[in-house]
Structures are given as structure tokens and as C-alpha cells.
Design an enzyme around this catalytic site. Structure first.
Site, PDB file in Angstrom:
ATOM      1  N   ASP A 108     -95.099  22.101 -52.777  1.00 53.99           N
ATOM      2  CA  ASP A 108     -94.014  21.755 -50.541  1.00 53.99           C
ATOM      3  C   ASP A 108     -94.705  20.280 -50.577  1.00 53.99           C
ATOM      4  O   ASP A 108     -95.403  20.393 -49.748  1.00 53.99           O
ATOM      5  CB  ASP A 108     -94.245  22.705 -49.996  1.00 53.99           C
ATOM      6  CG  ASP A 108     -93.338  22.458 -48.147  1.00 53.99           C
ATOM      7  OD1 ASP A 108     -92.711  22.210 -48.729  1.00 53.99           O
ATOM      8  OD2 ASP A 108     -93.706  22.646 -47.151  1.00 53.99           O
ATOM      9  N   ASP A 292     -87.479  17.690 -50.629  1.00 55.77           N
ATOM     10  CA  ASP A 292     -88.608  18.233 -50.852  1.00 55.77           C
ATOM     11  C   ASP A 292     -88.862  19.443 -52.093  1.00 55.77           C
ATOM     12  O   ASP A 292     -87.728  20.487 -52.154  1.00 55.77           O
ATOM     13  CB  ASP A 292     -88.166  19.709 -49.075  1.00 55.77           C
ATOM     14  CG  ASP A 292     -88.978  20.754 -48.824  1.00 55.77           C
ATOM     15  OD1 ASP A 292     -90.103  20.948 -49.655  1.00 55.77           O
ATOM     16  OD2 ASP A 292     -88.316  21.510 -48.239  1.00 55.77           O
TER      17      ASP A 292
END
Ligand SMILES: *[C@@H]1O[C@H](CO)[C@@H](O)[C@H](O)[C@H]1NC(C)=O
Ligand SMILES: *[C@@H]1O[C@H](CO)[C@@H](O)[C@H](O)[C@H]1NC(C)=O
Ligand SMILES: *[C@@H]1O[C@H](CO)[C@@H](O)[C@H](O)[C@H]1NC(C)=O
Ligand SMILES: *[C@@H]1O[C@H](CO)[C@@H](O)[C@H](O)[C@H]1NC(C)=O
Ligand SMILES: *[C@@H]1O[C@H](CO)[C@@H](O)[C@H](O)[C@H]1NC(C)=O
Ligand SMILES: CC(=O)N[C@H]1CO[C@H](CO)[C@@H](O)[C@@H]1O
Length: 405
Positions: A108, A292
Site C-alpha cells: 500500500d 496508491d
């Protein structure tokens, strides 16, 4: 028939994920000053210029370049193989503690904490996955500070612990991480995923916990504060999810040169985008986007989603669970999307921005309502990232981007 397709869709859509730490602004205010020396190795330039001339091999330069980079980059730098969960989630394997407890963590770039399920968590959602057991590790060091990490998808709670964490043979000592005793519900659909590895800047690390990547640098396990990502999009090949390269980038995996674009402020990997064009029509200009890997789709502000859907001829009623369905037979008639970043155009083909979930086609563009305080931002998740090779550079605070080879 209708019911069957909706059911299929339901299964697929529950896998969509938006992992973005939402207390970035808040945590920044409280951040502790932490200085890490991030220097390039002496005499070491950008990886693309590695000793190209220093070889006795005869042949054309392109071949030389490729064999050189294969050798010097792929073999020398640590790489983690990514696993791919339905093109929605990419994971790597880490080993925790002196006895190497293997845990699978989701990659992440929208957060900066390392967090794994604790063996002390007795919730059903924890028991159905692997967990970290401090009692079995000789290198465990107690900390115990309570920690709460808020993601757009839910909140994770636990306490801080410290131990050795190993990645592809690199042993990071004294790594602080969250031992999670309460997992967000979003994890109930992510069987086999034991935690989250945040690769954002320390500015957004909750409790000021020094991120794993920073420790890889300060403990001199990697020379250059760069990691690069190549995502595979073949959902039927989950073990071949792509590659996370630590300490550089691999020119063999992309076309041409990387185009660099500066990070707007450290925290998220947030970049300026000059233009967004569908076919020949400029739809949006001058906006900011967070890159992201922890987000599956492409989040756009609420005023933009209507415009995109109209241009893609998606009707409002095609919305299901916050995403928009497109008849699969229309996909080939849609136009390319061009995103101008760093004065260069990057193209998304309809097959990139329309995702096929086992026979149901879904637009990658969605409005992510949970982005409090970030409502003007776009989030470039996996659907955007996948056609490109991305280099994340902490030192020069920039992202390098090139089409994948
Ligand atoms: C290789 O060497 C030649 C001759 O010295 C030079 O012209 C060329 O720029 C060099 N190429 C690289 C990539 O360093
Ligand atoms: C990653 O994948 C490559 C190619 O499949 C394989 O050679 C290598 O051993 C794998 N590395 C790890 C750490 O599993
Ligand atoms: C506990 O961990 C936090 C986060 O890394 C750190 O800031 C704090 O200093 C640690 N406290 C102790 C007592 O080790
Ligand atoms: C996807 O992976 C499957 C399973 O490994 C393989 O059979 C198939 O050829 C792959 N598809 C593409 C487009 O690479
Ligand atoms: C995909 O569709 C096939 C055929 O309808 C079905 O057998 C399979 O279980 C589905 N897979 C997923 C992951 O939904
Ligand atoms: C062009 C270049 O970098 N040449 C170097 C190759 O390596 C030898 C030593 O192995 C150097 O002396 C050269 O300068």
C-alpha cells in the site's frame, strides 16, 4: 440470468479496496522529527546508466543494455514477487521474528505503517488468517503503545511491537509495527492477507513509527531510497502478480525512459496531472492525484464522475455498489484515455480502464465518497498503475513513470 450476473458481480465487487490512510493531515501536525540519511551510493548514478560501456561483449547497444540491466539490476537488487488477488490487491511475503513467521502483507503506497494480525486477536476475522506471535520470537521487544490506523476502508487497532522483519533475505532489525487486535471489516473478504505494508512517507506514519522502507535504508540493506513496481494484470495467474524492486528500477521492464514528476508534498505519493483526455477531448486539466497501489480502481471527484460517465455513455442506473457497469461488447468501441504527466502523455486503453470481472465489465472510474478532506484529489489505483512501470524515489521526491514492456 439477471440474478446470476448480479451475484457474480457482487462477489467481484466486494474485493474492491481503497487503502489510504485518512489522517495524513492530522498526523503530520504531530509528527516527530526523524532524520534519515538517504544517500546514493558513491559513484553510483541512475541505474539506467550502469557501466554500459564497460563490457567486452560485441553487439548492438540495445542488446548490451538489456543484458547488462538484466544482470546488474535484476540479480543484484532485492526483489519481492507480488501476488495478485483478482487484480484488486497485490501482496508480498514477509518473515517476522527470530523464527521467521511468514505473513502475507498487502502493498500500500497510500499509508506508511506496517501492520499485521496479532495472535492475541481473538476475533473470527483474525483467526482465519496467519498472525504474528511475539512469544515465539527471541528478537521480540515489547512496546505496547496503543495504535489506531484509519483507512478509507475502515479502522485497524492494536499496539506497537518491535521485531526483526525479513524480506527477500534482507533482515531489518528493530522494526516497529502494529500488532493488530481489531481488523477492519474490509479484511473479511481478503482471506490469506495478514497485514498491510505502507510504503508512503514517514510524514503519514501513525505514532511516528519508522516505516520498514526507511529502516531498509538506514540499516544499509538497500543503497538507494527507491522502490519500483511492476503489476501484472492476469487474474488467473495469482502467483505472478508482478515485482517490487527495492533500491532502484529495472530498465528491462519498461519502454524508453522514465518520465519524472515531483511529489507535491511528502506524505502520499501525490503528483500533479496536467491533462486528462478522452479520445481528442480534454475533459480535465490541472489536478492532483495520489498514486496508491492499495486502491483497486481510480477515484475521481464527484463532479468528474458524471462527466466521465457521460462521455463513456454510461447511464446513472448502471451504478452498482459504487461502480459503473459497461456492456462488455461496447468496450472495443471506446476511445483511449490520455493522461499528461510531467509533460508526457500516458495512454490507458479501454482494456486498461474497463475491468472484466469474470464476464462483467466495470468502469475503473468511480467516486470514492470516503475521502474526507481530500475531495478534490484523484486516486490512481491499480487500474491506472498497471499499464506502467513506476519508480518511487524518496530522495528526489518524485515518481518516474514509463509504459511497461
Ligand atoms: C560509450 O563510449 C563511447 C566512446 O567512448 C561514448 O561516445 C559513449 O557516449 C559511451 N556510451 C555510454 C552509454 O556511456
Ligand atoms: C520470484 O520469482 C522468480 C521467477 O518466477 C523466481 O525465480 C524467484 O525465486 C522468486 N523469488 C522469491 C523470493 O520467491
Ligand atoms: C513505541 O513505538 C512508537 C512507534 O514507533 C515509538 O514512537 C515509541 O518511542 C516507542 N515507545 C517505546 C517505549 O519504545
Ligand atoms: C494468464 O495466466 C494463465 C495461468 O497461468 C495462463 O494460462 C494464461 O495464458 C495467462 N494469460 C495471459 C494473457 O498471459
Ligand atoms: C467465474 O465464472 C465461472 C463461470 O460462470 C464460474 O465457474 C467461476 O466460479 C467464476 N469465478 C469467480 C471468481 O467468480
Ligand atoms: C568507459 C568506462 O567506464 N571504462 C572503464 C571500464 O572499466 C575499466 C576498469 O575495469 C576502467 O579503467 C575504465 O575506465
Amino acid at each position: 440470468m439477471q440474478m446470476q450476473s448480479l451475484k457474480k458481480l457482487g462477489l467481484a465487487l466486494t474485493l474492491l479496496l481503497l487503502l489510504l490512510a485518512i489522517s495524513a493531515v492530522e498526523s503530520k501536525r504531530w509528527r516527530k522529527y526523524h532524520k534519515i540519511n538517504m544517500r546514493r551510493r558513491k559513484g553510483h548514478n541512475a541505474l539506467g546508466t550502469l557501466k554500459l560501456n564497460n563490457t567486452s561483449v560485441q553487439g548492438n547497444v540495445n542488446n548490451l543494455m538489456i543484458s547488462e540491466s538484466k544482470e546488474t539490476v535484476s540479480a543484484a537488487l532485492p526483489t519481492a514477487n507480488l501476488s495478485n488477488f483478482y487484480n484488486n490487491v497485490y501482496t508480498v511475503a514477509l518473515d517476522f521474528g527470530s523464527n521467521g513467521q511468514p505473513l502475507t502483507v498487502l502493498v500500500d503506497t497510500g499509508s506508511a505503517n506496517l501492520a499485521v494480525t496479532s495472535s492475541q486477536c481473538k476475533q473470527q476475522i483474525c483467526l482465519q488468517r496467519n498472525s504474528y506471535n511475539s512469544g515465539k520470537s527471541k528478537t521480540y521487544k515489547q512496546n505496547g503503545t496503543a495504535i489506531q490506523i484509519d483507512y478509507v476502508d475502515g479502522t485497524l487497532k492494536g499496539f506497537v511491537s518491535r521485531d526483526t522483519v525479513e524480506l527477500d533475505g534482507l533482515k531489518v532489525k528493530n522494526q516497529d509495527f502494529a500488532e493488530v487486535t481489531s481488523l477492519p471489516n474490509a479484511f473479511s473478504r481478503l482471506n490469506g492477507i495478514d497485514g498491510i505494508w505502507g510504503l508512503g512517507f514517514i510524514d503519514i506514519a501513525i505514532d511516528g513509527a519508522v516505516p520498514l522502507f526507511y529502516n531498509l535504508i538506514s540499516q544499509k540493506l538497500i543503497d538507494i531510497p527507491i522502490f519500483s513496481v511492476y503489476l501484472n494484470r492476469n487474474a488467473s495467474d495469482p502467483n505472478n502478480g508482478g515485482q517490487l524492486l527495492l533500491g532502484g528500477s529495472d530498465p528491462i521492464l519498461y519502454k524508453g525512459c522514465l518520465t519524472y514528476v515531483p511529489i507535491l508534498n511528502t506524505g502520499y505519493w501525490q503528483i500533479p496531472v496536467a491533462r486528462f483526455t478522452l479520445g481528442t477531448t480534454i475533459l480535465f486539466s490541472k489536478f492532483d492525484a495520489i498514486v496508491d497501489i492499495g486502491t483497486s480502481l481510480i477515484c475521481v471527484p464527484s463532479n468528474a464522475i458524471g462527466i466521465i460517465n457521460q462521455k463513456l455513455q454510461i447511464k446513472e442506473f448502471a451504478a452498482k455498489d459504487g461502480v459503473y457497469i459497461v456492456p462488455c461488447n461496447k468496450v472495443s468501441s471506446l476511445s483511449d484515455i490520455t493522461v499528461n504527466i510531467g509533460r508526457k502523455d500516458f495512454t490507458l486503453k479501454p482494456s486498461d480502464y474497463i475491468l472484466n470481472y469474470n464476464g462483467t465489465c466495470v468502469s475503473a472510474f468511480t467516486n470514492c465518497n470516503g475521502l474526507q478532506g481530500l475531495s478534490n484529489l484523484w486516486v490512481f489505483g491499480d487500474a491506472f498503475i498497471a499499464p506502467f512501470y513506476l519508480e518511487f524515489d524518496f530522495e528526489y521526491k518524485r515518481i518516474g513513470i514509463a509504459p511497461k514492456l
